[in-house]
Design an enzyme around this catalytic site. Structure first.
Site, PDB file in Angstrom:
ATOM      1  N   LYS A   1      -2.383  79.137 -15.001  1.00 60.16           N
ATOM      2  CA  LYS A   1      -1.269  78.650 -15.187  1.00 60.16           C
ATOM      3  C   LYS A   1      -0.670  79.215 -13.642  1.00 60.16           C
ATOM      4  O   LYS A   1      -0.321  80.169 -13.200  1.00 60.16           O
ATOM      5  CB  LYS A   1      -0.229  79.283 -16.159  1.00 60.16           C
ATOM      6  CG  LYS A   1       0.670  78.251 -15.497  1.00 60.16           C
ATOM      7  CD  LYS A   1       2.282  78.518 -16.577  1.00 60.16           C
ATOM      8  CE  LYS A   1       2.961  79.258 -15.445  1.00 60.16           C
ATOM      9  NZ  LYS A   1       3.156  79.105 -14.385  1.00 60.16           N
TER      10      LYS A   1
ATOM     11  N   GLY B   1       3.008  74.054 -14.644  1.00 61.26           N
ATOM     12  CA  GLY B   1       4.661  74.587 -15.831  1.00 61.26           C
ATOM     13  C   GLY B   1       5.387  75.455 -14.777  1.00 61.26           C
ATOM     14  O   GLY B   1       4.441  77.036 -14.578  1.00 61.26           O
TER      15      GLY B   1
ATOM     16  N   GLY C   1       6.883  79.626 -16.194  1.00 63.19           N
ATOM     17  CA  GLY C   1       6.829  80.397 -17.474  1.00 63.19           C
ATOM     18  C   GLY C   1       7.700  80.338 -18.553  1.00 63.19           C
ATOM     19  O   GLY C   1       6.742  80.935 -19.025  1.00 63.19           O
ATOM     20  N   PRO C   2       9.081  79.940 -18.430  1.00 60.33           N
ATOM     21  CA  PRO C   2       9.552  80.084 -19.763  1.00 60.33           C
ATOM     22  C   PRO C   2       9.169  78.920 -20.832  1.00 60.33           C
ATOM     23  O   PRO C   2       8.799  79.351 -22.045  1.00 60.33           O
ATOM     24  CB  PRO C   2      10.199  79.909 -19.287  1.00 60.33           C
ATOM     25  CG  PRO C   2      11.097  80.112 -18.448  1.00 60.33           C
ATOM     26  CD  PRO C   2       9.738  79.958 -17.924  1.00 60.33           C
TER      27      PRO C   2
ATOM     28  N   GLY D   1       3.829  78.742 -19.387  1.00 57.33           N
ATOM     29  CA  GLY D   1       3.268  80.139 -19.494  1.00 57.33           C
ATOM     30  C   GLY D   1       3.786  80.791 -20.523  1.00 57.33           C
ATOM     31  O   GLY D   1       3.001  81.731 -21.211  1.00 57.33           O
TER      32      GLY D   1
ATOM     33  N   GLU E   1       0.265  93.128 -12.887  1.00 58.12           N
ATOM     34  CA  GLU E   1       0.498  93.504 -11.354  1.00 58.12           C
ATOM     35  C   GLU E   1       1.682  92.946 -11.451  1.00 58.12           C
ATOM     36  O   GLU E   1       2.228  91.950 -11.017  1.00 58.12           O
ATOM     37  CB  GLU E   1      -0.573  92.939 -10.752  1.00 58.12           C
ATOM     38  CG  GLU E   1      -0.821  93.355  -9.011  1.00 58.12           C
ATOM     39  CD  GLU E   1       0.281  93.522  -8.218  1.00 58.12           C
ATOM     40  OE1 GLU E   1       1.786  93.572  -7.722  1.00 58.12           O
ATOM     41  OE2 GLU E   1      -0.361  91.978  -7.360  1.00 58.12           O
TER      42      GLU E   1
ATOM     43  N   CYS F   1       3.422  91.899  -2.656  1.00 55.03           N
ATOM     44  CA  CYS F   1       3.980  92.561  -2.719  1.00 55.03           C
ATOM     45  C   CYS F   1       3.285  94.450  -2.545  1.00 55.03           C
ATOM     46  O   CYS F   1       4.192  95.405  -2.879  1.00 55.03           O
ATOM     47  CB  CYS F   1       3.503  92.503  -4.440  1.00 55.03           C
ATOM     48  SG  CYS F   1       1.239  92.145  -4.595  1.00 55.03           S
TER      49      CYS F   1
ATOM     50  N   GLU G   1      12.662  95.459  -5.173  1.00 56.48           N
ATOM     51  CA  GLU G   1      11.467  94.742  -3.864  1.00 56.48           C
ATOM     52  C   GLU G   1      12.240  93.361  -3.824  1.00 56.48           C
ATOM     53  O   GLU G   1      12.582  92.779  -4.131  1.00 56.48           O
ATOM     54  CB  GLU G   1      10.763  94.321  -4.868  1.00 56.48           C
ATOM     55  CG  GLU G   1       9.448  93.219  -4.249  1.00 56.48           C
ATOM     56  CD  GLU G   1       8.486  93.122  -5.176  1.00 56.48           C
ATOM     57  OE1 GLU G   1       7.639  93.196  -4.292  1.00 56.48           O
ATOM     58  OE2 GLU G   1       8.450  92.966  -6.366  1.00 56.48           O
TER      59      GLU G   1
END
Length: 453
Positions: A150, A181, A183-184, A187, A225, A259, A357
């Protein structure tokens, strides 16, 4: 359908469907059916398929670079040189690692087998889309797993090139399945699916917490990660100019959306004034503009929400503004998600710009008094993905590097791209597990001990 927006122009480039639970069910079923035959395929044939995939992607570099420039906003020359090249390099480094990987060893008289874990759910981000896919797909396929991918809904169009390359490389049906799609919805359905054996995720800490909790409930392995707040420590004997120029350009690369970007610059107090002034000068010299425009160093950030959040942080900060800030960068189109390359001084732990971050082109400068203070400040974060060091004394570099709480320590400006077989991952809130090289292969294997043979 989910629209895909060009961050440079705010135009809709295309759309992808929300797969949802039904789409996930179908994709996982195909990957489960393909797992047995793929796991039984001889290693050298699997690796030959990965080599062919790398070659097919390499031939699509120009198209991939242009697509990524438009859907995520990275300047097109950088997108072609980095975003299109990285997955090719990762796949080839994975093949090399797999050829030396200890699939069969002995331990205290037992035969130890490392076998493919099964169906992998790979959930990947938008900031380095194909690189992060290759870092999961390559080792999973190499050891004999199948993958349901995904990609991020913010930058999904480049995945069409991956699917076409996989078809050209002759990957069997079901070995790589793609579901688009959010995440909620999609995912979550993928992470919680009962026929998924391993979850490999790169993304935000908030999403990682949810995925880790779901994997824990299912007693399912998760490689996470989750980001970083990486220091760049300039030791007193370092080439300060080289260190500062590197810090600013790397912090602002990909609009700060990396990141492992060195977003915290730690300077010896006695050299801080001139070095901070130089950092501001370098930041002001970076050209911000649309991704397809020639000569651009820094493109837009990924979305209006990201732009507004970053500008809000800069408006509210207690730090001293050296360059950039919350206002529009000069000479830019009215449309587009622009954030000026920014340098902040007098930053200390406890400030939002120090602790969070931010994922934008914002460099925070902190001063230290001695080596002990430098190490303390470098480690003053719950993250631990990456750290960088500049210095001249090899003994001091070795001493400080060993004390930094980070999964990678890069010395003298070396890029992680130069060592694609080295393990990548972090301490603390930066996540669990490692990617790349033999460590990345380990994440997708189960260990079996055969006794009495």
């Amino acid at each position: 359908m989910i629209p895909v927006v060009d961050p440079s122009t705010e135009e809709v480039l295309g759309e992808v469907p929300e797969a949802g639970p039904a789409g996930v069910d179908a994709a996982v079923a195909r990957a489960r059916a393909a797992f047995g035959p793929w796991a039984a395929t001889p290693l050298q044939q699997r690796l030959a398929a990965l080599e062919a995939l790398a070659t097919a992607l390499e031939g699509r570099a120009a198209t991939i670079g242009h697509t990524l420039a438009r859907e995520m906003g990275m300047p097109v020359a950088q997108a072609t040189a980095v975003q299109a090249a990285l997955p090719v390099g990762v796949l080839r480094a994975t093949v090399a690692a797999a050829r030396r990987f200890p699939f069969e060893t002995t331990e205290d008289g037992a035969l130890v087998l490392r076998e493919p874990a099964g169906v992998v759910a790979a959930i990947t981000p938008w900031n380095f889309p194909l690189h992060q896919i290759a870092a999961k797909l390559g080792p999973a396929l190499a050891v004999g797993c199948t993958v349901v991918l995904k990609p991020s809904e913010l930058a999904p169009l480049c995945v069409g090139e991956l699917v076409a390359a996989a078809r050209d490389a002759g990957l069997p049906d079901g070995v790589l399945e793609v579901v688009h799609g959010t995440g909620p919805v999609t995912g979550r359905a993928l992470v919680e699916h009962q026929d998924v054996d391993v979850v490999s995720f790169t993304g935000s800490l908030a999403a990682g917490r949810e995925i880790g909790a779901a994997a824990g409930r299912a007693i399912r392995r998760a490689c996470l990660e989750l980001g970083g707040k990486s220091p760049l420590v300039v030791l007193p004997d370092a080439d300060v100019e080289a260190a500062v120029r590197h810090a600013v350009t790397r912090c602002c690369f990909n609009s700060g959306q990396a990141c492992n970007a060195p977003t915290r610059l730690l300077l010896p107090a006695e050299r801080a004034a001139d070095a901070t002034a130089l950092a501001g000068e370098v930041a002001r010299g970076l050209r911000v503009g649309p991704a397809l425009q020639d000569g651009v160093d820094v493109g837009p950030v990924i979305s209006a929400a990201a732009r507004d959040r970053l500008r809000g942080v800069l408006r509210d900060t207690e730090a001293t503004l050296v360059a950039g800030g919350p206002d529009d960068p000069p000479d830019l189109p009215d449309r587009g998600f622009w954030v000026a390359p920014t340098v902040l001084a007098d930053v200390r732990p406890g400030m939002r710009v120090h602790d969070e971050e931010l994922f934008g082109p914002i460099l925070s400068v902190t001063t230290y008094t001695d080596e002990e203070d430098a190490v303390r400040l470098a480690n003053a974060t719950p993250y631990g993905l990456s750290a960088e060091l500049y210095g001249a004394d090899p003994d001091a570099i070795d001493r400080v590097a060993r004390r930094l709480r980070a999964g990678q320590v890069k010395v003298g400006g070396v890029s992680a791209r130069a060592t694609l077989g080295a393990p990548f991952g972090g301490y603390g809130l930066s996540g669990l597990g490692r990617e790349l090289g033999t460590f990345g292969l380990e994440e997708f294997t189960e260990v079996k001990a055969v006794l009495g043979v």
